[in-house]
Design a protein around this motif. Structure first.
Motif, PDB file in Angstrom:
ATOM      1  N   SER A   1       1.184  -1.472  -0.336  1.00  0.00           N
ATOM      2  CA  SER A   1       0.068  -0.301   0.311  1.00  0.00           C
ATOM      3  C   SER A   1       0.717   1.347  -0.445  1.00  0.00           C
ATOM      4  O   SER A   1       0.698   2.056  -0.572  1.00  0.00           O
ATOM      5  CB  SER A   1      -0.924   0.043   0.993  1.00  0.00           C
ATOM      6  OG  SER A   1      -0.160   0.113   2.626  1.00  0.00           O
ATOM      7  N   GLY A   2       2.224   0.844   0.434  1.00  0.00           N
ATOM      8  CA  GLY A   2       3.070   2.452   0.591  1.00  0.00           C
ATOM      9  C   GLY A   2       3.478   2.763  -0.558  1.00  0.00           C
ATOM     10  O   GLY A   2       3.444   3.684  -1.029  1.00  0.00           O
ATOM     11  N   VAL A   3       4.184   1.596  -1.542  1.00  0.00           N
ATOM     12  CA  VAL A   3       4.279   1.968  -2.919  1.00  0.00           C
ATOM     13  C   VAL A   3       3.495   2.633  -3.852  1.00  0.00           C
ATOM     14  O   VAL A   3       3.512   3.292  -4.406  1.00  0.00           O
ATOM     15  CB  VAL A   3       4.687   0.434  -3.277  1.00  0.00           C
ATOM     16  CG1 VAL A   3       4.695   0.573  -4.750  1.00  0.00           C
ATOM     17  CG2 VAL A   3       5.873  -0.122  -2.719  1.00  0.00           C
ATOM     18  N   LEU A   4       1.518   1.966  -3.522  1.00  0.00           N
ATOM     19  CA  LEU A   4       1.360   2.468  -4.739  1.00  0.00           C
ATOM     20  C   LEU A   4       0.249   3.975  -4.079  1.00  0.00           C
ATOM     21  O   LEU A   4       0.169   4.602  -4.811  1.00  0.00           O
ATOM     22  CB  LEU A   4      -0.039   1.409  -4.435  1.00  0.00           C
ATOM     23  CG  LEU A   4      -0.488   0.140  -4.662  1.00  0.00           C
ATOM     24  CD1 LEU A   4      -1.248  -0.599  -4.421  1.00  0.00           C
ATOM     25  CD2 LEU A   4      -0.341   0.221  -6.321  1.00  0.00           C
ATOM     26  N   THR A   5       0.626   4.070  -3.048  1.00  0.00           N
ATOM     27  CA  THR A   5       0.139   5.636  -1.863  1.00  0.00           C
ATOM     28  C   THR A   5       0.964   6.809  -3.118  1.00  0.00           C
ATOM     29  O   THR A   5       1.140   7.532  -3.399  1.00  0.00           O
ATOM     30  CB  THR A   5       0.244   5.050  -1.125  1.00  0.00           C
ATOM     31  OG1 THR A   5      -1.592   4.509  -0.432  1.00  0.00           O
ATOM     32  CG2 THR A   5       0.372   7.269  -0.656  1.00  0.00           C
ATOM     33  N   ARG A   6       2.369   6.074  -2.936  1.00  0.00           N
ATOM     34  CA  ARG A   6       3.339   7.133  -3.279  1.00  0.00           C
ATOM     35  C   ARG A   6       3.336   7.145  -5.202  1.00  0.00           C
ATOM     36  O   ARG A   6       3.664   7.833  -5.794  1.00  0.00           O
ATOM     37  CB  ARG A   6       5.111   6.310  -3.127  1.00  0.00           C
ATOM     38  CG  ARG A   6       6.248   6.938  -3.846  1.00  0.00           C
ATOM     39  CD  ARG A   6       6.603   8.177  -3.419  1.00  0.00           C
ATOM     40  NE  ARG A   6       7.532   8.300  -4.736  1.00  0.00           N
ATOM     41  CZ  ARG A   6       9.210   8.007  -4.087  1.00  0.00           C
ATOM     42  NH1 ARG A   6       9.042   7.959  -2.783  1.00  0.00           N
ATOM     43  NH2 ARG A   6       9.954   8.632  -4.350  1.00  0.00           N
ATOM     44  N   LEU A   7       3.046   6.228  -5.786  1.00  0.00           N
ATOM     45  CA  LEU A   7       2.759   6.105  -7.153  1.00  0.00           C
ATOM     46  C   LEU A   7       1.706   7.342  -7.760  1.00  0.00           C
ATOM     47  O   LEU A   7       1.744   7.300  -8.492  1.00  0.00           O
ATOM     48  CB  LEU A   7       3.102   5.200  -7.165  1.00  0.00           C
ATOM     49  CG  LEU A   7       3.696   3.764  -7.883  1.00  0.00           C
ATOM     50  CD1 LEU A   7       4.122   2.535  -8.245  1.00  0.00           C
ATOM     51  CD2 LEU A   7       5.213   4.404  -8.350  1.00  0.00           C
ATOM     52  N   VAL A   8       0.739   6.972  -6.851  1.00  0.00           N
ATOM     53  CA  VAL A   8      -0.471   7.412  -7.497  1.00  0.00           C
ATOM     54  C   VAL A   8      -0.064   9.458  -7.250  1.00  0.00           C
ATOM     55  O   VAL A   8      -0.251  10.130  -7.724  1.00  0.00           O
ATOM     56  CB  VAL A   8      -1.534   6.975  -6.512  1.00  0.00           C
ATOM     57  CG1 VAL A   8      -2.411   8.458  -6.513  1.00  0.00           C
ATOM     58  CG2 VAL A   8      -2.113   5.681  -6.432  1.00  0.00           C
TER      59      VAL A   8
END
Length: 320
Positions: free
Chosen positions: A16-23
């Motif tokens: 979820s941390g990766v996705l939040t950063r990419l968003v």
């Protein structure tokens, strides 16, 4: 950056941390592999539902260029399954390699595997850190399964041309962290005296923000292909130092009692918790010089800033 990225373990701490950063930082099409319908993902992330067979089933990967594989059967304290290694292998080895073979079949370019420092072992001598290219020496079923997955991916890369990037994190902390790190914050926030004032070991940690930054760097960095990387905050702390800094972020004094380490270890052995004593009193350091030099990467968030962010989230959750 890749046009489409799939993150497995999309609702987990790292995924979820990766996705939040990419968003927040790109217009890349983002997909998150989830176990259940209605799973909460960051906005603009397309959920991809895992089949009933889990990672052994088929995953729709058409159009995906990079997979960030965070999903795993994680290390389980006091695992009571009759054959723990077999259980770890089902997800961490067989599931990982099944996904990677599917990736090859549809033309995915790069596979980023979030492994574990447990591939290297359980601890280091003070001042003698693990390096990325050291011979693996896993000591438990979880570490063995991660090592076997790494070797399988590396062989697949040789056979097919799939670019494999392996990242071995140490203990990851950040907002929303659970397990032992959360327990430490609870003790310190309550002012519980802890018998750890004379523990002068050194342990590498990595803030979630720093780990995510490295993962994002590896999405398309040409030098990352078919490499293994260590990751940490770049500053190793003793248990006593870590507790003192967390206490400072909490705005409370650290009540650390000067109990001799040998006595702590003896007490832990008597009650059958040598593993706890090893984590609290032993050293585990990693050398991130390869990561720095090959990728030109450095941890962007200092330790104290990352701890303050972690504590702030802990306090907000507790008050809420």
């Amino acid at each position: 950056m890749a046009k489409a990225v799939l993150v497995t373990g999309a609702t987990g701490f790292v995924g979820s941390g990766v996705l939040t950063r990419l968003v927040e930082s790109s217009d890349t099409k983002l997909l998150g592999l989830v176990r259940t319908r209605g799973a909460q993902l960051p906005i603009n992330v397309l959920p991809v539902l895992m089949s009933d067979e889990g990672l052994m089933g088929n995953v729709p990967l058409q159009g995906v260029e990079v997979i960030v594989h965070c999903a795993a059967r994680v290390h389980v304290m006091d695992d009571r399954t009759s054959e723990p290694l077999s259980e770890f292998r089902k997800v961490n080895v067989d599931g990982t390699l099944n996904l990677a073979r599917q990736a090859v079949a549809v033309g995915v370019k790069r596979f980023i595997f979030i492994s574990s420092i447990k591939v290297n072992g359980e601890g280091t001598k003070l001042g003698v850190p693990y390096a990325a290219d050291d011979d693996p020496k896993p000591m438990d079923p979880y570490g063995i399964s991660k090592m076997e997955a790494e070797k399988g991916l590396q062989q697949l890369a040789k056979e097919t041309g799939l670019e494999v990037v392996i990242i071995r994190p140490v203990l990851v902390y950040g907002p929303g962290v659970k397990a032992n790190f959360q327990t430490m914050m609870k003790w310190l926030s309550k002012g519980v005296p802890l018998p750890l004032g004379t523990v002068h070991n050194k342990r590498s940690l990595v803030a979630l923000d720093n780990l995510v930054d490295l993962i994002v760097t590896c999405l398309d960095h040409p030098a990352a292909a078919n490499q293994t990387f260590m990751v940490s905050d770049g500053e190793d702390l003793s248990t006593a130092e870590l507790l003192s800094r967390i206490s400072g972020a909490l705005g409370r004094p650290a009540r650390l009692l000067p109990v001799p380490v040998w006595l702590l270890e003896l007490g832990a052995a008597i009650v059958g918790r040598r593993d706890v004593a090893r984590r609290l009193c032993g050293s585990l350091q990693v050398d991130i010089s390869k990561t720095r030099e090959l990728l030109g990467w450095a941890p962007p968030i200092p330790v104290d800033e990352a701890l303050a962010k972690t504590v702030k989230a802990f306090q907000a959750n507790k008050n809420g």
